[in-house]
Design an enzyme around this catalytic site. Sequence first.
Site, mmCIF file in Angstrom:
data_model
loop_
_atom_site.group_PDB
_atom_site.id
_atom_site.type_symbol
_atom_site.label_atom_id
_atom_site.label_comp_id
_atom_site.label_asym_id
_atom_site.label_seq_id
_atom_site.Cartn_x
_atom_site.Cartn_y
_atom_site.Cartn_z
ATOM 1 C CD GLN A 187 -6.090 -3.699 2.749
ATOM 2 O OE1 GLN A 187 -5.944 -4.187 1.631
ATOM 3 N NE2 GLN A 187 -5.155 -3.802 3.683
ATOM 4 N N GLY A 204 5.038 -10.434 4.047
ATOM 5 C CA GLY A 204 5.718 -10.363 5.342
ATOM 6 C C GLY A 204 4.971 -11.151 6.407
ATOM 7 C CE LYS A 216 3.551 -4.915 11.682
ATOM 8 N NZ LYS A 216 2.470 -4.358 10.872
ATOM 9 C CB VAL A 247 12.279 -5.972 8.396
ATOM 10 C CG1 VAL A 247 13.512 -5.090 8.507
ATOM 11 C CG2 VAL A 247 12.442 -6.988 7.262
ATOM 12 C CE1 TYR A 283 5.001 8.612 3.487
ATOM 13 C CE2 TYR A 283 5.644 7.411 5.441
ATOM 14 C CZ TYR A 283 5.603 8.585 4.725
ATOM 15 O OH TYR A 283 6.179 9.718 5.239
ATOM 16 C CD GLN A 336 -1.870 -8.815 4.366
ATOM 17 O OE1 GLN A 336 -2.701 -7.915 4.446
ATOM 18 N NE2 GLN A 336 -0.613 -8.581 4.019
ATOM 19 C CG MET A 354 -1.902 -1.202 1.146
ATOM 20 S SD MET A 354 -3.435 -0.967 2.038
ATOM 21 C CE MET A 354 -2.842 -0.672 3.685
ATOM 22 C CG HIS A 412 6.933 -2.099 2.262
ATOM 23 N ND1 HIS A 412 6.781 -0.968 3.036
ATOM 24 C CD2 HIS A 412 5.719 -2.701 2.239
ATOM 25 C CE1 HIS A 412 5.537 -0.880 3.448
ATOM 26 N NE2 HIS A 412 4.867 -1.924 2.998
HETATM 27 O O1 PAF Z 1 -0.111 -5.801 3.584
HETATM 28 C C1 PAF Z 1 -0.554 -4.861 2.857
HETATM 29 O O2 PAF Z 1 0.114 -3.844 2.649
HETATM 30 C C2 PAF Z 1 -1.934 -4.985 2.230
HETATM 31 O O3 PAF Z 1 -2.827 -5.613 3.088
HETATM 32 C C3 PAF Z 1 -1.912 -5.676 0.857
HETATM 33 C C4 PAF Z 1 -1.441 -7.110 0.930
HETATM 34 C C5 PAF Z 1 -1.005 -4.887 -0.095
HETATM 35 C C6 PAF Z 1 -3.330 -5.685 0.265
HETATM 36 O O4 PAF Z 1 -3.830 -4.394 0.115
#
Ligand code: PAF
Length: 289
Positions: free
Chosen positions: A68, A154, A156, A183, A39, A160, A37, A44
């Site tokens: 979400q 990840g 973390k 991380v 930033y 998810q 998402m 990442h």
């Molecule tokens: O983990 C995230 O940043 C979000 O939940 C994802 C997997 C990009 C889905 O929008």
Amino acid sequence: MTANHSTNMRTIRTVSEMQATADELRKDRRIAFVPTMGYLHEGHLALVRKARELADVVVVSIFVNPIQFGPTEDLARYPRDFDRDAALLEKERTDIIFYPNDGEMYEKGFTTYVEVRKLEDHLCGKTRLGHFTGVATVVAKLFNIVKPHCAVFGQKDYQQLMVIERMVKDLNMDVEIVPYPTVREPDGLAMSSRNTYLSDIERKKARLISASLRKAEEMVGSGERNTDTIRRAVDDVLHQEDGIDVEYINICDTGTLEDVPVIAGRAVLAVACRIGKTRLIDNTILTEA
Ligand code: PAF
């Protein structure tokens, strides 16, 4: 397609162009995908480096997925800075940034959702109603658009990761899910785009989250197996300072996410709390010695 200055990294903004590009690439190359998402932080970038090892072409999506976020959540203030993200991704030799807008991802009349039942009923799913349906739906769409051979997620966001793994299995999606370890900042705080919301005082308190996980690991290392005893000790660490509002401390089965009374083999300890207005999560796998 927009060419980014000085490298071959490209930014693609439409579904049709991303799909056509993926079809062409898949003729003789492997695509690794990192959905984000934006930033971006070091967490990442570690996923992107992992993706680089796994395939010929690395695609990173940047999309703040509105479906979400609950009505009282931080969609409007979620941090965004595309130019900064693009510069970071260029350094990591990313090949393609997929950067659609809301209308491109959710056309008028959109009404199909992916619901991963049972797994959504635990941990964050209890308070973030609809969150994992939003995540599963956008990730399914992104897989259909980017057409990756593998995708890196990840650990973390443990719940998810479980939701995505289950969805891929249940819907026979031809994508390998590659988990990547959390991380951390030097003081242990798990990296998250939401850490930027914390004031200096809140940031100092936030170190107690990972400290509480380390306490649980030590207890299991010295033979403690009772999950109530461990959860109480985790709670004590989180209350060493005022201002940490604990949402949950759960010790669960690593696959089903159901609570377990004793640690037998492996279990996941997952914690969610609020510091000021910021909601933070973290987890660790507790393993019997
Ligand atoms: O983990 C995230 O940043 C979000 O939940 C994802 C997997 C990009 C889905 O929008």
